[in-house]
Write an enzyme that holds these catalytic residues in place. Structure first.
Site, PDB file in Angstrom:
ATOM      1  N   LYS A 103       0.868  -1.176   0.000  1.00 28.72           N
ATOM      2  CA  LYS A 103       0.000   0.000   0.000  1.00 28.72           C
ATOM      3  C   LYS A 103       0.900   1.219   0.000  1.00 28.72           C
ATOM      4  CE  LYS A 103      -4.455   0.916   0.201  1.00 28.72           C
ATOM      5  NZ  LYS A 103      -5.539   0.066  -0.318  1.00 28.72           N
TER       6      LYS A 103
HETATM    7  P1  NAD Z   1     -13.120   7.243  -3.453  1.00 25.91           P
HETATM    8  O1  NAD Z   1     -12.163   8.322  -3.070  1.00 25.91           O
HETATM    9  O2  NAD Z   1     -13.457   7.031  -4.887  1.00 25.91           O
HETATM   10  O3  NAD Z   1     -14.513   7.444  -2.672  1.00 25.91           O
HETATM   11  C1  NAD Z   1     -14.610   7.594  -1.298  1.00 25.91           C
HETATM   12  C2  NAD Z   1     -16.045   8.003  -0.954  1.00 25.91           C
HETATM   13  O4  NAD Z   1     -16.191   8.043   0.468  1.00 25.91           O
HETATM   14  C3  NAD Z   1     -16.452   9.380  -1.466  1.00 25.91           C
HETATM   15  O5  NAD Z   1     -17.796   9.340  -1.891  1.00 25.91           O
HETATM   16  C4  NAD Z   1     -16.330  10.259  -0.223  1.00 25.91           C
HETATM   17  O6  NAD Z   1     -17.163  11.426  -0.263  1.00 25.91           O
HETATM   18  C5  NAD Z   1     -16.812   9.275   0.829  1.00 25.91           C
HETATM   19  N1  NAD Z   1     -16.404   9.628   2.190  1.00 25.91           N
HETATM   20  C6  NAD Z   1     -15.207  10.068   2.622  1.00 25.91           C
HETATM   21  N2  NAD Z   1     -15.248  10.308   3.957  1.00 25.91           N
HETATM   22  C7  NAD Z   1     -16.497   9.978   4.357  1.00 25.91           C
HETATM   23  C8  NAD Z   1     -17.156  10.016   5.600  1.00 25.91           C
HETATM   24  N3  NAD Z   1     -16.540  10.433   6.695  1.00 25.91           N
HETATM   25  N4  NAD Z   1     -18.452   9.606   5.642  1.00 25.91           N
HETATM   26  C9  NAD Z   1     -19.079   9.193   4.519  1.00 25.91           C
HETATM   27  N5  NAD Z   1     -18.513   9.127   3.327  1.00 25.91           N
HETATM   28  C10 NAD Z   1     -17.233   9.543   3.235  1.00 25.91           C
HETATM   29  O7  NAD Z   1     -12.526   5.920  -2.793  1.00 25.91           O
HETATM   30  P2  NAD Z   1     -12.842   4.402  -3.229  1.00 25.91           P
HETATM   31  O8  NAD Z   1     -11.816   3.959  -4.198  1.00 25.91           O
HETATM   32  O9  NAD Z   1     -14.301   4.268  -3.531  1.00 25.91           O
HETATM   33  O10 NAD Z   1     -12.516   3.641  -1.866  1.00 25.91           O
HETATM   34  C11 NAD Z   1     -13.451   3.513  -0.798  1.00 25.91           C
HETATM   35  C12 NAD Z   1     -12.975   2.409   0.148  1.00 25.91           C
HETATM   36  O11 NAD Z   1     -12.875   1.180  -0.582  1.00 25.91           O
HETATM   37  C13 NAD Z   1     -11.595   2.629   0.764  1.00 25.91           C
HETATM   38  O12 NAD Z   1     -11.593   2.049   2.057  1.00 25.91           O
HETATM   39  C14 NAD Z   1     -10.678   1.838  -0.148  1.00 25.91           C
HETATM   40  O13 NAD Z   1      -9.466   1.467   0.472  1.00 25.91           O
HETATM   41  C15 NAD Z   1     -11.555   0.650  -0.432  1.00 25.91           C
HETATM   42  N6  NAD Z   1     -11.201  -0.113  -1.637  1.00 25.91           N
HETATM   43  C16 NAD Z   1     -11.095   0.508  -2.855  1.00 25.91           C
HETATM   44  C17 NAD Z   1     -10.786  -0.252  -3.978  1.00 25.91           C
HETATM   45  C18 NAD Z   1     -10.730   0.361  -5.351  1.00 25.91           C
HETATM   46  O14 NAD Z   1     -10.567  -0.406  -6.327  1.00 25.91           O
HETATM   47  N7  NAD Z   1     -10.887   1.655  -5.513  1.00 25.91           N
HETATM   48  C19 NAD Z   1     -10.549  -1.639  -3.852  1.00 25.91           C
HETATM   49  C20 NAD Z   1     -10.679  -2.229  -2.608  1.00 25.91           C
HETATM   50  C21 NAD Z   1     -11.015  -1.458  -1.511  1.00 25.91           C
END
Ligand code: NAD
Length: 410
Positions: A103
């Protein structure tokens, strides 16, 4: 509240005990292989130079090159990066991908950067971590606050230094640069598959089942799209500014969100993130950041199933409360594995210079997700353990076995 690293170490300790591994094995498994902290200078558009902290953690390389996302978020630090790299390690082993776990990221709020600043910061970070990444070493991907644009800049920076195109150095790239069809939606597709299967295990018909999703980013949005296609009803979603319910369809809401930058679509009702967690739904999907289901929020959760789209959204206290209430929790390392699975497909396609069609990607994703879900379900029957414990046992045992077979050099 425990730190993300304490939580991850606690989950590992439990798996080590349940698997009756030795103290030596615990020490090997609980120690990250390589940690790099870099200074990332950025020339702002106004000419000022600012310094940012960048991180890359290669937690394990025992089962193959390390693999994991790059996060741009002001709160990211080294401990959290180690914790997330550890989770990636168990996730790749659980899904039988030939990878270790990694990471990385920069402590920055990307919304404060212009596109040109974001590009300069991404390129400088890439050049700082360049000696330790590569298609055979460590393969970054998008995470919170980064997307395919950042991956294109990372791929280009690495390639310019190599002197030729190296598409396999990152995944989650634009299609024209060697990205894979289906990668953008992959994490959400996997969360949707996990949700459907968890409902069936609980004897609930997925058709018409009600879902609330916290987070409307890459994971939250594509999960919502996938679930609607399967016939489930997404009744509420939220972002960092709060939630909304009463919208007609996810696509309507997305169109409004893209044009207006908020979730206030006419005809809908606002609710807070805490109210969203407490909605009377069949499935609750945290898909934002860590620590949203806690000792404080878990008691009011009414969902029958929690599917962890985000990484580490549930604290240990929150987890106990959900388990005591009989709520089935599909853990992060299983539920959101679709992203790294299709990243693996992208890396394989880049290595072979042969690209699959969307149906091949989709059916291979479905089959790897289903295999892991079935393995976790059957181990939890056999051991009377939670799905989280079972997923960790499967992932950790495969890494431990690989360590044993490789032996110790010198
Ligand atoms: P992103 O930046 O695209 O979206 C994050 C979302 O969370 C946004 O809508 C933001 O407004 C919202 N958010 C942030 N703080 C918040 C809060 N306090 N309360 C409510 N909503 C809030 O990120 P993502 O890629 O969608 O990732 C989201 C999660 O999924 C993370 O934990 C990430 O590690 C995990 N993840 C992502 C992937 C991927 O392929 N992108 C894969 C596995 C896991």
């Amino acid at each position: 509240m425990e730190s993300a690293l304490d939580t991850a170490l606690g989950q590992l300790r439990r798996a080590v005990e349940q698997l009756s591994l030795s103290e030596n094995e615990w020490q090997t498994l609980s120690t990250p292989r390589r940690i790099l902290e870099v200074a990332v200078p950025l020339r702002r558009d106004n000419g000022n130079v600012e310094m940012y902290k960048g991180f890359r953690v290669q937690y394990s390389t025992t089962r193959g090159p390390s693999k994991g996302g790059v996060r741009f978020h002001p709160d990211i630090d080294m401990d959290e990066t180690v914790a997330l790299a550890m989770l990636m390690t168990w996730k790749c082993a659980l899904t039988n991908l030939p990878y270790g776990g990694a990471k990385g990221g920069i402590a920055v709020d990307p919304s404060t950067l212009s596109a040109a600043e974001n590009e300069r910061l991404t390129r400088r970070y890439t050049s700082e971590i360049l000696p330790i990444i590569g298609p055979e070493r460590d393969i970054p991907a998008p995470d919170v606050g980064t997307d395919e644009r950042n991956m294109a800049w990372m791929m280009d920076t690495y390639s310019v230094n190599a002197g030729y195109s190296v598409p396999g150095v990152v995944t989650g790239k634009p299609i024209v640069l060697g990205g894979s069809l289906g990668r953008t939606s992959a994490t959400g597709d996997g969360v949707a598959i996990s949700t459907r299967e968890a409902l069936l295990v609980k004897g609930i018909n997925p058709e018409g089942a009600k879902v609330a999703i916290q987070g409307f980013g890459k994971v939250g949005y594509w999960t919502a799209v996938g679930l609607e296609k399967m016939g489930l009803k997404v009744i509420a979603v939220s972002d960092v500014n709060g939630g909304v319910t009463g919208f007609k369809s996810v696509e309507d809401l997305w169109t409004h969100f893209k044009s207006q930058g908020n979730l206030d679509i006419p005809g809908s009702d606002r609710l807070t993130n805490e109210e969203l967690l407490a909605l009377d739904v069949d499935v609750l999907i945290p898909a934002a950041l860590a620590d949203s289901i806690t000792a404080h929020t878990a008691p009011s959760i009414k969902a029958k199933i929690v599917v962890e789209g985000a990484n580490a959204p549930t604290t240990p206290e929150g987890d106990h409360i959900l388990n005591d209430k009989g709520i089935l929790v599909v853990p992060d390392i299983l539920a959101n594995a679709g992203g790294v699975i299709v990243s693996y497909f992208e890396w394989v396609q880049d290595k072979q210079n042969y690209f699959w069609n969307a149906d091949e990607v989709r059916s291979n994703l479905e089959s790897l997700m289903m295999k892991s879900i079935r393995e976790v379900e059957s181990l939890s029957h056999e051991k009377k353990s939670t799905w989280r414990e079972s997923a960790h046992m499967l992932g950790v045992s495969r890494v431990a076995e690989a360590h044993k077979l490789r032996g110790l050099y010198p």
